[in-house]
Design a protein around this motif. Structure first.
Motif, mmCIF file in Angstrom:
data_model
loop_
_atom_site.group_PDB
_atom_site.id
_atom_site.type_symbol
_atom_site.label_atom_id
_atom_site.label_comp_id
_atom_site.label_asym_id
_atom_site.label_seq_id
_atom_site.Cartn_x
_atom_site.Cartn_y
_atom_site.Cartn_z
ATOM 1 N N VAL A 30 -100.964 -26.822 69.034
ATOM 2 C CA VAL A 30 -100.857 -27.869 69.225
ATOM 3 C C VAL A 30 -99.325 -27.565 68.857
ATOM 4 O O VAL A 30 -98.526 -28.237 69.738
ATOM 5 N N LEU A 31 -98.732 -27.018 67.761
ATOM 6 C CA LEU A 31 -97.186 -27.020 68.170
ATOM 7 C C LEU A 31 -97.134 -25.778 69.627
ATOM 8 O O LEU A 31 -95.716 -26.550 70.317
ATOM 9 N N ILE A 32 -97.418 -25.298 69.655
ATOM 10 C CA ILE A 32 -96.410 -24.822 71.519
ATOM 11 C C ILE A 32 -97.154 -25.748 72.255
ATOM 12 O O ILE A 32 -96.242 -25.680 73.223
ATOM 13 N N PHE A 33 -98.198 -26.194 72.418
ATOM 14 C CA PHE A 33 -98.332 -26.936 73.558
ATOM 15 C C PHE A 33 -97.749 -28.176 73.250
ATOM 16 O O PHE A 33 -96.905 -28.911 74.008
ATOM 17 N N LEU A 184 -100.872 -28.272 52.473
ATOM 18 C CA LEU A 184 -99.469 -27.948 52.074
ATOM 19 C C LEU A 184 -98.532 -27.578 53.561
ATOM 20 O O LEU A 184 -97.637 -28.132 53.928
ATOM 21 N N LEU A 185 -99.219 -26.581 54.729
ATOM 22 C CA LEU A 185 -98.845 -25.904 55.980
ATOM 23 C C LEU A 185 -98.201 -27.849 56.530
ATOM 24 O O LEU A 185 -97.126 -27.800 56.921
ATOM 25 N N VAL A 186 -99.284 -29.048 56.936
ATOM 26 C CA VAL A 186 -98.954 -29.954 57.372
ATOM 27 C C VAL A 186 -98.387 -30.276 57.564
ATOM 28 O O VAL A 186 -97.649 -31.269 57.968
ATOM 29 N N PHE A 192 -90.971 -31.289 57.949
ATOM 30 C CA PHE A 192 -89.719 -30.165 59.358
ATOM 31 C C PHE A 192 -89.502 -31.057 60.247
ATOM 32 O O PHE A 192 -88.203 -30.902 60.918
ATOM 33 N N ALA A 193 -90.949 -31.558 61.411
ATOM 34 C CA ALA A 193 -90.728 -31.895 62.604
ATOM 35 C C ALA A 193 -89.726 -33.410 62.416
ATOM 36 O O ALA A 193 -88.845 -33.561 63.709
ATOM 37 N N GLN A 194 -89.901 -33.955 61.678
ATOM 38 C CA GLN A 194 -89.404 -35.215 61.213
ATOM 39 C C GLN A 194 -88.016 -35.144 60.958
ATOM 40 O O GLN A 194 -87.251 -35.926 61.491
ATOM 41 N N LEU A 219 -82.813 -24.743 74.994
ATOM 42 C CA LEU A 219 -84.799 -24.362 75.146
ATOM 43 C C LEU A 219 -85.061 -23.358 74.554
ATOM 44 O O LEU A 219 -86.401 -23.512 73.718
ATOM 45 N N SER A 220 -84.622 -21.878 75.217
ATOM 46 C CA SER A 220 -84.960 -20.644 75.091
ATOM 47 C C SER A 220 -84.933 -20.264 73.376
ATOM 48 O O SER A 220 -85.540 -19.985 73.118
ATOM 49 N N PHE A 221 -84.179 -21.669 72.198
ATOM 50 C CA PHE A 221 -84.348 -20.661 70.757
ATOM 51 C C PHE A 221 -84.762 -21.697 70.558
ATOM 52 O O PHE A 221 -86.106 -21.191 69.379
ATOM 53 N N ILE A 222 -85.514 -23.067 70.745
ATOM 54 C CA ILE A 222 -86.536 -23.683 70.643
ATOM 55 C C ILE A 222 -87.816 -23.575 70.280
ATOM 56 O O ILE A 222 -88.693 -23.160 69.855
ATOM 57 N N TRP A 223 -87.675 -22.439 72.059
ATOM 58 C CA TRP A 223 -89.368 -22.187 72.221
ATOM 59 C C TRP A 223 -89.750 -20.843 71.246
ATOM 60 O O TRP A 223 -90.219 -20.575 70.811
ATOM 61 N N VAL A 224 -88.627 -20.269 71.065
ATOM 62 C CA VAL A 224 -88.892 -18.725 70.018
ATOM 63 C C VAL A 224 -89.093 -19.567 69.162
ATOM 64 O O VAL A 224 -90.148 -19.049 68.107
ATOM 65 N N MET A 225 -88.462 -20.384 68.524
ATOM 66 C CA MET A 225 -88.375 -20.516 67.404
ATOM 67 C C MET A 225 -91.031 -21.541 66.953
ATOM 68 O O MET A 225 -91.034 -21.327 66.342
ATOM 69 N N VAL A 226 -90.572 -22.217 68.019
ATOM 70 C CA VAL A 226 -91.829 -22.743 68.388
ATOM 71 C C VAL A 226 -92.794 -21.696 68.482
ATOM 72 O O VAL A 226 -93.659 -21.674 67.392
ATOM 73 N N TRP A 227 -92.763 -20.608 68.750
ATOM 74 C CA TRP A 227 -93.596 -19.046 68.863
ATOM 75 C C TRP A 227 -93.594 -18.757 67.767
ATOM 76 O O TRP A 227 -94.982 -18.094 67.118
ATOM 77 N N SER A 228 -92.192 -18.924 67.277
ATOM 78 C CA SER A 228 -92.473 -17.936 65.496
ATOM 79 C C SER A 228 -93.094 -18.972 64.948
ATOM 80 O O SER A 228 -93.908 -18.235 63.487
ATOM 81 N N LEU A 229 -92.989 -19.551 65.160
ATOM 82 C CA LEU A 229 -93.440 -21.235 63.751
ATOM 83 C C LEU A 229 -95.114 -21.248 64.250
ATOM 84 O O LEU A 229 -96.450 -20.943 63.212
ATOM 85 N N ALA A 230 -95.671 -20.853 64.890
ATOM 86 C CA ALA A 230 -96.667 -20.698 65.337
ATOM 87 C C ALA A 230 -97.272 -19.182 65.188
ATOM 88 O O ALA A 230 -98.573 -19.307 64.603
ATOM 89 N N GLY A 231 -96.424 -17.799 65.153
ATOM 90 C CA GLY A 231 -97.133 -17.246 64.663
ATOM 91 C C GLY A 231 -97.114 -17.014 63.508
ATOM 92 O O GLY A 231 -97.893 -15.992 62.621
#
Lengths: 329, 358
Positions: A30-33, A184-186, A192-194, A219-231
């Motif tokens: 969901v995060l990445i999508f 906790l993660l949720v 974090f998102a809010q 954009l590129s920073f946000i994407w790297v961040m989101v992929w890291s979060l997903a990681g």
């Protein structure tokens, strides 16, 4: 109370716990999508890769030892040290962030503005790549992962339920830990998102790429961040699943189980992933218990989630919490 | 040079709309057919047939089938493995129930049965689109494999749960079972592949194919201009499953001979065929051939060079294969989203002008 009902309750509880684990994997999707519109099929393999890396670092394995040995005829396997769990988790996180950066730099930068289905295929390719890469780096044998999470039957629940029903419920300690971790993660992700600056930027990107760009969000920073979060989510899922059933190839198959979870919950909703996971987890366990095992010859868990999602989607194509799909010519 | 249409005058509409409008292409096509039918059977041996030719022919049929669904009609399916299993079990039941009927008919009937199952699982496509549909077809994949595993009627109550093909002959020559000569198995599959490609090519450039492509490009718009989405989507599912079923039947009866369903028709098969279609080129019959050839040859090649040539362990070669296939898919998607078929098209365009491009 009739015995069947008590067994049913136990199955229900265990289903809830299994559902939490599905939800953990689904969260990463969901995060990445949400942030990049990429349906990341590789999420399950990322969990596998994270778990493999974690075990490898903890055990002090030499990366690519198999390959090195085959090419140079050497016999290296281990550095001979053991890394404490926390430090290893931290190092694994560094690896996952590095991976997020590389994935964005090498793959998705070049696929901006492609159709979603092309991006989806690219993540399947990424999944294959990571699977082979992880196995080559750390070896493909089944590994034991132990970062100190409690395991085994929870005595307290067993005792309490035995006093009430004359039958002790079997609930794994690990499942309880997983539930707490997922909760906790949720909460952390939602906060974090809010409320954080980066979280706001992430939601802005999810809303509209161009508008986000025009107000100066990278954009590129946000994407790297989101992929890291997903990681990170993948790492958590990998730890929990790896502790439960060993780090092995089948870990990547839970990604497939997370798909119907997502469809039920809706691709864009974090609460949806949780609720969908619980529904699927409970549904398949209860179905197997009530109908599958007695009448259909068992092992219905393999397909139940998909059929449930399929039937559900026919009536509500956007899932439980998904945004309404509006189509224009 | 010789590769151009100059001097090749078309005087009728039929001539103008043929599949290979350029003379050189046409002759090359006849030459390839002649070579495949009249030369290859005499020179191939057991290794080549089992390692390269049979998998290529059979996967090419499956890829053509899936390409119709994904490439022409835009309905992504991850259930190919399940549908291949339907074909395999259908042909098995037919072979054992009606031993006196020709296996030729059995394979075609198996395709027909698979088409029926495909339509059934295609029904949700009327409501669900895109990813959601891709995941929904996973239901077909897992349910069908489970079904064939659990219901003993499908494997004739055999103790092992496997199905194995009894010996059947075509014109007195065995094509299934242990006695099969390599050339017989090869020719049998080649006939089906040629027929499949011919039918698929002509379907996709006719009315049916145009409707599918309209649905693929935008289904709502297609509906407005008068394409019936129900008929178009379900016919795509039916035709696609028909070919996939035939390939599943051949995969079991001719190629493997004995099959354990979870192993032979698992989710990996679905992805493999999907990759063939993507790497080959979505919406191209030639692409299906190219993709199948590529993904059949790649592991053989890797195995021969790494295990045979460099003496690496086989599991390492298998990991490397995963890495390379994954990387290839990504590279193709970045460099050429339309696959090998597009590269071929570009090369042909260049060749037509060569050596004087201006």
């Amino acid at each position: 109370m009739p015995e069947q009902l008590i067994f049913g309750m136990e199955v229900f509880l265990n289903g809830l716990m299994a559902g939490v684990l599905y939800a953990l994997v689904a969260l990463g999707f969901v995060l990445i999508f949400k942030a990049s519109g990429i349906f990341n099929y590789a999420q399950g393999v990322m969990a596998l890769f994270a778990a493999l890396t974690l075990v490898g670092i903890m055990e002090g394995q030499v990366p690519f030892s198999h390959l090195i040995n085959a090419v140079f005829g050497t016999e290296v396997h281990h550095f001979g040290w053991h890394v404490p769990a926390l430090a290893a988790i931290f190092l694994t996180m560094v690896v996952m962030i590095l991976m997020a950066w590389i994935v964005n730099k090498l793959i998705f930068r070049h696929l901006v503005n492609q159709e979603p289905i092309i991006l989806f295929m690219a993540t399947i390719g990424l999944a294959y790549f990571l699977e082979g890469f992880g196995d080559m780096m750390w070896g493909s044998d089944i590994k034991k992962l132990d970062v100190g999470l409690p395991q085994g039957i929870n005595g307290w629940i067993d005792e309490k339920t035995f006093n009430i029903f004359d039958y002790g419920f079997f609930i794994d300690n690990l499942d309880i830990v997983a539930t707490v971790v997922a909760a906790l993660l949720v909460v952390a992700l939602v906060i974090f998102a809010q409320y954080s600056k980066q979280g706001r930027a992430m939601r802005a990107v999810a809303d509209d790429h161009q508008a986000a760009l025009s107000v100066g969000i990278s954009l590129s920073f946000i994407w790297v961040m989101v992929w890291s979060l997903a990681g990170f989510v993948a790492l958590v899922a990998g730890i929990v699943w790896g502790t439960k059933s060993g780090v092995q190839f089948s870990l990547s198959l839970i990604a497939l189980k997370a798909l119907p979870v997502l469809m039920l919950g809706g691709f864009t909703s974090i609460p949806g992933a949780i609720v969908g996971g619980l529904i699927i987890g409970v549904g398949e366990k209860v179905f197997e218990f009530a109908i599958g095992a007695p009448y259909l010859g068992g092992a219905t868990e393999i397909w139940f989630a998909y059929v449930l999602a399929l039937v559900f989607l026919v009536f509500r194509p956007q899932g439980l919490f998904g945004e309404k799909i509006i189509e224009r010519v | 040079m010789f590769y151009r249409e100059a001097g090749d005058f078309k005087t009728t509409y039929t001539e103008d709309s043929q599949t290979f409008p350029i003379k050189f292409d046409r002759y090359r096509y006849y030459a390839v057919l002649l070579f495949a039918f009249a030369v290859v059977p005499f020179i191939i041996n057991d290794y080549w047939v089992n390692a390269v030719f049979l998998p290529f022919l059979i996967y090419a049929i499956a890829a053509i089938g899936l390409n119709i669904l994904v490439g022409y009609c835009g309905q992504v399916s991850l259930g190919t493995g399940g549908f291949m299993a339907v074909g395999a079990y259908a042909v098995y039941k037919l072979m054992t129930t009606f031993p006196e009927v020709s296996i030729f008919l059995h394979v075609i009937l198996a395709g027909g049965i698979t088409a029926g199952v495909g339509v059934l699982f295609g029904l949700p496509s009327l409501r669900i689109k895109g990813f959601y549909l891709a995941v929904a077809t996973l239901a077909a994949q897992f349910f069908l494999v489970w079904l064939f595993n659990r219901v003993p009627w499908f494997y004739n109550y055999s103790a092992s749960g496997q199905i194995s093909a009894p010996e059947r002959t075509v014109f007195g020559v065995p094509v299934t079972g242990a006695e099969t000569a390599p050339w017989a198995a090869y020719l049998f599959c080649l006939v089906f592949l040629t027929a499949s490609a011919f039918i698929a090519r002509n379907l996709t450039r006719g009315m049916a194919g145009r409707k599918w492509m309209a649905i693929r490009d935008m289904d709502i718009a297609a509906e407005i201009i008068g394409v019936n989405p129900l008929k178009a989507k379900l016919s795509a599912f039916a035709v696609s499953s028909f070919f996939v079923g035939i390939s599943g039947a051949l995969f079991f009866a001719i190629y493997l001979g004995a099959v354990e369903v979870g192993e032979a028709f698992g989710i990996n098969k679905s992805f493999l065929v999907l990759f063939m279609v993507i790497i080959g080129g979505l919406g191209s019959i030639f692409g299906s051939f190219a993709g199948a050839a590529f993904l059949v040859l790649l592991p053989v090649l890797l195995k021969n060079t790494l295990v045979g040539g460099l003496g690496w362990p086989t599991d390492l070669a298998a990991h490397l294969e995963f890495i390379i296939v994954g990387a290839m898919i990504i590279i193709f998607l970045i460099a050429e989203p339309h696959g090998l078929a597009q590269l071929w098209r570009v090369a042909k365009e260049k060749l037509r002008l060569w050596p004087f491009p201006h």
